[in-house]
Design an enzyme around this catalytic site. Sequence first.
Site, short mmCIF file in Angstrom:
data_model
loop_
_atom_site.label_atom_id
_atom_site.label_comp_id
_atom_site.label_asym_id
_atom_site.label_seq_id
_atom_site.Cartn_x
_atom_site.Cartn_y
_atom_site.Cartn_z
N ARG A 35 0.82 -1.22 0.00
CA ARG A 35 0.00 0.00 0.00
C ARG A 35 0.86 1.27 0.00
O ARG A 35 0.52 2.27 0.63
CB ARG A 35 -0.94 0.04 1.22
N SER B 210 -10.61 -0.36 2.93
CA SER B 210 -9.89 -0.49 4.20
C SER B 210 -9.48 0.89 4.69
O SER B 210 -8.84 1.64 3.95
CB SER B 210 -8.62 -1.32 4.01
N GLU C 187 -5.09 4.57 6.11
CA GLU C 187 -4.68 4.24 4.73
C GLU C 187 -5.05 5.32 3.72
O GLU C 187 -4.21 5.75 2.93
CB GLU C 187 -5.27 2.87 4.37
N1 EPU Z 1 -11.34 -10.42 10.18
C1 EPU Z 1 -11.93 -10.24 11.41
N2 EPU Z 1 -13.00 -9.40 11.49
C2 EPU Z 1 -13.51 -8.76 10.39
C3 EPU Z 1 -12.90 -8.97 9.13
C4 EPU Z 1 -11.80 -9.81 9.06
O1 EPU Z 1 -11.51 -10.80 12.43
O2 EPU Z 1 -14.45 -7.99 10.56
C5 EPU Z 1 -10.16 -11.29 10.10
C6 EPU Z 1 -10.52 -12.54 9.31
O3 EPU Z 1 -10.33 -13.63 10.15
C7 EPU Z 1 -9.52 -12.59 8.19
C8 EPU Z 1 -8.55 -11.46 8.44
O4 EPU Z 1 -9.13 -10.60 9.41
O5 EPU Z 1 -8.80 -13.78 8.25
C9 EPU Z 1 -8.26 -10.70 7.18
O6 EPU Z 1 -9.47 -10.23 6.60
P1 EPU Z 1 -9.67 -10.08 5.02
O7 EPU Z 1 -9.31 -11.35 4.34
O8 EPU Z 1 -11.02 -9.53 4.78
O9 EPU Z 1 -8.54 -9.06 4.58
P2 EPU Z 1 -7.97 -7.71 5.23
O10 EPU Z 1 -6.56 -7.96 5.63
O11 EPU Z 1 -8.89 -7.17 6.27
C10 EPU Z 1 -6.97 -6.88 2.97
C11 EPU Z 1 -6.94 -5.60 2.19
C12 EPU Z 1 -8.24 -5.43 1.41
C13 EPU Z 1 -8.40 -6.62 0.48
C14 EPU Z 1 -8.40 -7.90 1.31
C15 EPU Z 1 -8.44 -9.14 0.46
C16 EPU Z 1 -5.54 -4.04 3.43
C17 EPU Z 1 -5.48 -2.81 4.28
N3 EPU Z 1 -6.76 -4.46 3.08
O12 EPU Z 1 -7.99 -6.74 3.95
O13 EPU Z 1 -8.10 -4.26 0.62
O14 EPU Z 1 -9.59 -6.54 -0.28
O15 EPU Z 1 -7.19 -7.97 2.11
O16 EPU Z 1 -7.21 -9.30 -0.16
O17 EPU Z 1 -4.50 -4.60 3.10
C18 EPU Z 1 -8.56 -1.92 0.52
O18 EPU Z 1 -7.33 -1.74 0.47
O19 EPU Z 1 -9.36 -0.96 0.48
C19 EPU Z 1 -9.08 -3.28 0.64
C20 EPU Z 1 -10.37 -3.53 0.77
#
Ligand code: EPU
Length: 343
Positions: A168, A241, A336
């Site tokens: 990012r 995010s 972010e």
């Molecule tokens: N989780 C929770 N609670 C929640 C949501 C998620 O505990 O409400 C836990 C889940 O267990 C999951 C972990 O957090 O295993 C990660 O969640 P998720 O797979 O949804 O991914 P993220 O790390 O929260 C990142 C990117 C997203 C992207 C997703 C999928 C960043 C800041 N965000 O989110 O990017 O879509 O991975 O690859 O790196 C964005 O940048 O705007 C964005 C949406």
Amino acid sequence: MSYGLRIREQVDLRDLNTMAIAAKARQFADIETTDQLVQALDTAQEQQLKTLLLGGGSNLVFAGDFDGLVLHMALRGRCWEQVQGDSAVLVLAAGENWHDAVLYAARSGYRGLENLALIPGTAGAAPVQNIGAYGVELCDTLESVTALDCGSREVVTLSAEQCQFAYRDSFFKRNPGRYIILEIRLRLSRSAPLKLDYRDLQDYLGDVDAAKLTPLEVAEAVMAVRRRKLPDPETLPNTGSFFKNPVIDKAQFERLQERFPDLVFYPIADGVKLAAAWLIDHAGWKGFRNARVGIHNRQALVLVNHSQGDGADVLALAEDVRVSVRKEFGVELEVEPGIVGAS
Ligand code: EPU
């Protein structure tokens, strides 16, 4: 000579940012050609106005009105270059819609962008934060960027290496105002392996034969997964995010994991990356809302604007979340999206 540049005054930006914040631009111009861009920069310099380059408005929060000239990127066009064997370069003008470009590449049988389907915003904004999702980042395919050097007013080409991509992050994000991206080049291939190992994507696809999948089918799977978890800015305004996933060192991680054995994390070269969504969720914020803004009830990393929230509402909630995560886990969250128009 005006080159058709039209500057408007006191323009409402509410429909031009996905958080739907009703900020005003003191001056505003649509930029359809590089000549118009140069002229707009010259005008701003003469009038000592600051400038803001606005793409899809999906990764910024207006903390107040913008007391300067907003340059709304509207350069359009896409084409293929260097089509050789399985490989080709997709060239996108900065104002092209990102998701449309992903579908266009996938429908043409080219692989590399399908995991980045449904990310809001423009092609020109994609390198700034090195957009990423489902195990793929823009820098995996980006070959070069053509940009206007705002100092010399020259058009320059920057290699992927010069863009200094990281999670990012990029040279453009660290040096705002130095370059304005005009065009990006993406090296795609008809035979590159599809990346299907991200947990949510695997769960959705089940035991489907990966060898038979097309890039368009993967893009459609990504769209379905995103629609399940992430709010559509058209119906519930948001900027995706709101925080980066924080990186901590191994020692801090081990102490934290002892207290919270189900902490979600990803080991990386220089430490451990934590899922910020897990931290925010476990600090009790998921689904929280006040009269105007809140935390999404299916993805705790997403701040949403329920009803006429302004920049102050959004930033106050973000600060409450940061303080609470710091208190509960001793981890610092970094915002972010860019914050614009703060006094
Ligand atoms: N989780 C929770 N609670 C929640 C949501 C998620 O505990 O409400 C836990 C889940 O267990 C999951 C972990 O957090 O295993 C990660 O969640 P998720 O797979 O949804 O991914 P993220 O790390 O929260 C990142 C990117 C997203 C992207 C997703 C999928 C960043 C800041 N965000 O989110 O990017 O879509 O991975 O690859 O790196 C964005 O940048 O705007 C964005 C949406």
